[in-house]
Write a protein that holds these residues in place. Structure first.
Motif, PDB file in Angstrom:
ATOM      1  N   VAL A 101       0.830  -1.207   0.000  1.00 34.43           N
ATOM      2  CA  VAL A 101       0.000   0.000   0.000  1.00 34.43           C
ATOM      3  C   VAL A 101       0.868   1.262   0.000  1.00 34.43           C
ATOM      4  CG1 VAL A 101      -1.612   1.319   1.448  1.00 34.43           C
ATOM      5  CG2 VAL A 101      -2.068  -1.070   0.911  1.00 34.43           C
ATOM      6  N   PHE A 102       1.988   1.256   0.708  1.00 36.91           N
ATOM      7  CA  PHE A 102       2.909   2.398   0.657  1.00 36.91           C
ATOM      8  C   PHE A 102       3.339   2.649  -0.796  1.00 36.91           C
ATOM      9  CE2 PHE A 102       4.762   1.725   5.231  1.00 36.91           C
ATOM     10  CZ  PHE A 102       3.612   2.245   5.788  1.00 36.91           C
ATOM     11  N   GLU A 103       3.678   1.581  -1.504  1.00 32.97           N
ATOM     12  CA  GLU A 103       4.127   1.713  -2.892  1.00 32.97           C
ATOM     13  C   GLU A 103       3.002   2.190  -3.801  1.00 32.97           C
ATOM     14  OE1 GLU A 103       5.903  -2.066  -3.916  1.00 32.97           O
ATOM     15  OE2 GLU A 103       7.365  -1.893  -2.288  1.00 32.97           O
ATOM     16  N   ILE A 104       1.806   1.677  -3.625  1.00 36.18           N
ATOM     17  CA  ILE A 104       0.656   2.106  -4.429  1.00 36.18           C
ATOM     18  C   ILE A 104       0.383   3.587  -4.188  1.00 36.18           C
ATOM     19  CG2 ILE A 104      -1.860   1.879  -4.696  1.00 36.18           C
ATOM     20  CD1 ILE A 104      -0.321  -0.419  -5.995  1.00 36.18           C
ATOM     21  N   ALA A 105       0.373   3.999  -2.927  1.00 35.56           N
ATOM     22  CA  ALA A 105       0.095   5.397  -2.591  1.00 35.56           C
ATOM     23  C   ALA A 105       1.112   6.336  -3.236  1.00 35.56           C
ATOM     24  CB  ALA A 105       0.075   5.595  -1.074  1.00 35.56           C
ATOM     25  N   ALA A 106       2.373   5.940  -3.225  1.00 33.36           N
ATOM     26  CA  ALA A 106       3.426   6.790  -3.791  1.00 33.36           C
ATOM     27  C   ALA A 106       3.417   6.760  -5.317  1.00 33.36           C
ATOM     28  CB  ALA A 106       4.792   6.351  -3.267  1.00 33.36           C
ATOM     29  N   LYS A 107       3.447   5.571  -5.892  1.00 37.09           N
ATOM     30  CA  LYS A 107       3.652   5.441  -7.341  1.00 37.09           C
ATOM     31  C   LYS A 107       2.381   5.612  -8.163  1.00 37.09           C
ATOM     32  CE  LYS A 107       7.630   2.456  -6.622  1.00 37.09           C
ATOM     33  NZ  LYS A 107       8.122   1.085  -6.648  1.00 37.09           N
ATOM     34  N   LYS A 108       1.278   5.072  -7.703  1.00 36.03           N
ATOM     35  CA  LYS A 108       0.041   5.108  -8.496  1.00 36.03           C
ATOM     36  C   LYS A 108      -0.857   6.289  -8.133  1.00 36.03           C
ATOM     37  CE  LYS A 108       0.242   0.622 -10.130  1.00 36.03           C
ATOM     38  NZ  LYS A 108       0.178   0.215 -11.475  1.00 36.03           N
ATOM     39  N   LEU A 109      -0.845   6.691  -6.856  1.00 38.93           N
ATOM     40  CA  LEU A 109      -1.722   7.774  -6.417  1.00 38.93           C
ATOM     41  C   LEU A 109      -0.997   9.107  -6.300  1.00 38.93           C
ATOM     42  CD1 LEU A 109      -3.820   5.867  -3.711  1.00 38.93           C
ATOM     43  CD2 LEU A 109      -4.331   6.208  -6.145  1.00 38.93           C
ATOM     44  N   GLY A 110       0.323   9.090  -6.437  1.00 39.61           N
ATOM     45  CA  GLY A 110       1.095  10.334  -6.402  1.00 39.61           C
ATOM     46  C   GLY A 110       1.146  11.007  -5.046  1.00 39.61           C
ATOM     47  N   CYS A 111       1.060  10.242  -3.992  1.00 40.76           N
ATOM     48  CA  CYS A 111       1.097  10.800  -2.636  1.00 40.76           C
ATOM     49  C   CYS A 111       2.533  10.825  -2.113  1.00 40.76           C
ATOM     50  CB  CYS A 111       0.228   9.972  -1.698  1.00 40.76           C
ATOM     51  SG  CYS A 111      -1.520  10.009  -2.151  1.00 40.76           S
ATOM     52  N   SER A 112       2.830  11.825  -1.318  1.00 39.79           N
ATOM     53  CA  SER A 112       4.159  11.907  -0.721  1.00 39.79           C
ATOM     54  C   SER A 112       4.136  11.595   0.775  1.00 39.79           C
ATOM     55  CB  SER A 112       4.770  13.288  -0.955  1.00 39.79           C
ATOM     56  OG  SER A 112       3.925  14.286  -0.417  1.00 39.79           O
ATOM     57  N   VAL A 113       2.945  11.353   1.309  1.00 38.12           N
ATOM     58  CA  VAL A 113       2.807  11.019   2.724  1.00 38.12           C
ATOM     59  C   VAL A 113       1.591  10.101   2.883  1.00 38.12           C
ATOM     60  CG1 VAL A 113       1.410  13.068   3.288  1.00 38.12           C
ATOM     61  CG2 VAL A 113       2.805  12.010   5.052  1.00 38.12           C
ATOM     62  N   ILE A 114       1.656   9.237   3.900  1.00 35.15           N
ATOM     63  CA  ILE A 114       0.539   8.359   4.230  1.00 35.15           C
ATOM     64  C   ILE A 114       0.322   8.413   5.737  1.00 35.15           C
ATOM     65  CG2 ILE A 114       1.929   6.239   4.451  1.00 35.15           C
ATOM     66  CD1 ILE A 114      -0.490   4.838   2.926  1.00 35.15           C
ATOM     67  N   TRP A 115      -0.935   8.308   6.151  1.00 32.64           N
ATOM     68  CA  TRP A 115      -1.231   8.398   7.579  1.00 32.64           C
ATOM     69  C   TRP A 115      -2.390   7.473   7.938  1.00 32.64           C
ATOM     70  CZ3 TRP A 115      -5.749  10.624   9.788  1.00 32.64           C
ATOM     71  CH2 TRP A 115      -6.622  11.235   8.875  1.00 32.64           C
ATOM     72  N   CYS A 116      -2.575   7.298   9.257  1.00 33.05           N
ATOM     73  CA  CYS A 116      -3.671   6.472   9.749  1.00 33.05           C
ATOM     74  C   CYS A 116      -4.002   6.854  11.183  1.00 33.05           C
ATOM     75  CB  CYS A 116      -3.303   4.989   9.697  1.00 33.05           C
ATOM     76  SG  CYS A 116      -2.062   4.486  10.918  1.00 33.05           S
ATOM     77  N   ASP A 117      -5.158   6.405  11.630  1.00 36.72           N
ATOM     78  CA  ASP A 117      -5.505   6.398  13.044  1.00 36.72           C
ATOM     79  C   ASP A 117      -5.178   4.987  13.521  1.00 36.72           C
ATOM     80  OD1 ASP A 117      -6.551   8.947  12.750  1.00 36.72           O
ATOM     81  OD2 ASP A 117      -8.645   8.296  12.755  1.00 36.72           O
ATOM     82  N   ALA A 118      -4.167   4.857  14.364  1.00 38.15           N
ATOM     83  CA  ALA A 118      -3.717   3.544  14.828  1.00 38.15           C
ATOM     84  C   ALA A 118      -4.171   3.299  16.259  1.00 38.15           C
ATOM     85  CB  ALA A 118      -2.196   3.452  14.761  1.00 38.15           C
ATOM     86  N   ARG A 119      -4.547   2.087  16.532  1.00 35.66           N
ATOM     87  CA  ARG A 119      -4.796   1.727  17.922  1.00 35.66           C
ATOM     88  C   ARG A 119      -3.482   1.919  18.672  1.00 35.66           C
ATOM     89  NH1 ARG A 119      -9.130  -3.257  17.998  1.00 35.66           N
ATOM     90  NH2 ARG A 119     -10.608  -2.236  16.595  1.00 35.66           N
ATOM     91  N   LEU A 120      -3.558   2.550  19.823  1.00 36.66           N
ATOM     92  CA  LEU A 120      -2.338   2.813  20.584  1.00 36.66           C
ATOM     93  C   LEU A 120      -1.585   1.517  20.867  1.00 36.66           C
ATOM     94  CD1 LEU A 120      -0.701   5.111  21.816  1.00 36.66           C
ATOM     95  CD2 LEU A 120      -1.961   4.767  23.940  1.00 36.66           C
ATOM     96  N   SER A 121      -2.308   0.443  21.056  1.00 36.16           N
ATOM     97  CA  SER A 121      -1.676  -0.853  21.330  1.00 36.16           C
ATOM     98  C   SER A 121      -0.859  -1.365  20.146  1.00 36.16           C
ATOM     99  CB  SER A 121      -2.736  -1.890  21.702  1.00 36.16           C
ATOM    100  OG  SER A 121      -3.655  -2.067  20.633  1.00 36.16           O
ATOM    101  N   ALA A 122      -1.083  -0.819  18.947  1.00 33.07           N
ATOM    102  CA  ALA A 122      -0.352  -1.240  17.746  1.00 33.07           C
ATOM    103  C   ALA A 122       0.676  -0.210  17.287  1.00 33.07           C
ATOM    104  CB  ALA A 122      -1.335  -1.514  16.611  1.00 33.07           C
ATOM    105  N   SER A 123       0.807   0.901  17.992  1.00 28.02           N
ATOM    106  CA  SER A 123       1.672   1.983  17.509  1.00 28.02           C
ATOM    107  C   SER A 123       3.139   1.565  17.384  1.00 28.02           C
ATOM    108  CB  SER A 123       1.538   3.229  18.387  1.00 28.02           C
ATOM    109  OG  SER A 123       1.982   2.974  19.705  1.00 28.02           O
ATOM    110  N   ALA A 124       3.643   0.737  18.271  1.00 25.03           N
ATOM    111  CA  ALA A 124       5.039   0.281  18.167  1.00 25.03           C
ATOM    112  C   ALA A 124       5.242  -0.545  16.896  1.00 25.03           C
ATOM    113  CB  ALA A 124       5.440  -0.518  19.401  1.00 25.03           C
ATOM    114  N   TRP A 125       4.245  -1.337  16.523  1.00 31.82           N
ATOM    115  CA  TRP A 125       4.311  -2.127  15.286  1.00 31.82           C
ATOM    116  C   TRP A 125       4.449  -1.193  14.087  1.00 31.82           C
ATOM    117  CZ3 TRP A 125       1.663  -2.856  10.701  1.00 31.82           C
ATOM    118  CH2 TRP A 125       1.914  -4.053  10.014  1.00 31.82           C
ATOM    119  N   TYR A 126       3.649  -0.134  14.052  1.00 29.36           N
ATOM    120  CA  TYR A 126       3.725   0.832  12.953  1.00 29.36           C
ATOM    121  C   TYR A 126       5.059   1.595  12.971  1.00 29.36           C
ATOM    122  CZ  TYR A 126      -1.186   0.045  11.867  1.00 29.36           C
ATOM    123  OH  TYR A 126      -2.376  -0.527  11.500  1.00 29.36           O
ATOM    124  N   GLU A 127       5.556   1.921  14.147  1.00 32.81           N
ATOM    125  CA  GLU A 127       6.850   2.610  14.243  1.00 32.81           C
ATOM    126  C   GLU A 127       7.958   1.766  13.630  1.00 32.81           C
ATOM    127  OE1 GLU A 127       7.212   3.554  18.403  1.00 32.81           O
ATOM    128  OE2 GLU A 127       6.082   5.426  18.169  1.00 32.81           O
TER     129      GLU A 127
END
Length: 160
Positions: free
Chosen positions: A108-134
């Motif tokens: 999804v990071f690659e799709i957002a950058a290459k196909k959708l032309g986005c330079s940033v991606i974000w989400c609302d993460a469950r705090l219990s999963a924030s270390a996984w995303y980090e």
């Protein structure tokens, strides 16, 4: 948007799916104690939806949806950048810890950058999963907040 079927060395692959194909896993993993309508998004029709599949499976073992959506904080240094937001990211608990979710998120990071032309991606993460995303290059921004009884934090990552 048609995307290739990205496949890892174990044969697990990622591909675009319909919004309807995400609902069952979204519901069973994220909000099983709520009605199924709780996992339906009004913007699903305008989003892009992806699933991770095992070679022998016709149903996804992980799902994620992305939308063009500006960063909510105008004070962020990247707030004016074209942004994608991912939502309703769910992996079947029987397949967690095997790298499938990481592969789908990277896809999804690659799709957002290459196909959708986005330079940033974000989400609302469950705090219990924030270390996984980090560990996958995302950073917390803003204050924590609650959706029902679950605490969340916003997370962002620049796309290269």
């Amino acid at each position: 948007m048609q995307t290739r079927f990205a496949q890892d060395r174990h044969g697990c692959g990622c591909r675009e799916i319909s919004a309807d194909d995400t609902v069952s896993l979204r519901h069973s993993v994220l909000w099983p104690d709520h009605p199924i309508s709780h996992v339906l998004l009004p913007e699903d029709a305008s989003g892009y939806h992806f699933g991770a599949f095992l070679p022998t499976s016709t149903s996804p073992v992980a799902v994620i949806s992305i939308f063009i959506d500006p960063l909510p904080s105008p004070s962020s240094e990247v707030s004016s950048a074209r942004a994608a937001r991912f939502r309703k990211f769910a992996c079947d608990p029987a397949y967690q810890g095997r790298g499938i979710g990481s592969q789908l998120l990277q896809h999804v990071f690659e799709i957002a950058a290459k196909k959708l032309g986005c330079s940033v991606i974000w989400c609302d993460a469950r705090l219990s999963a924030s270390a996984w995303y980090e560990r996958r290059g995302m950073q917390e921004f803003g204050e924590t907040f609650f959706k029902g009884e679950i605490e969340y934090v916003r997370m962002v990552r620049a796309l290269v």
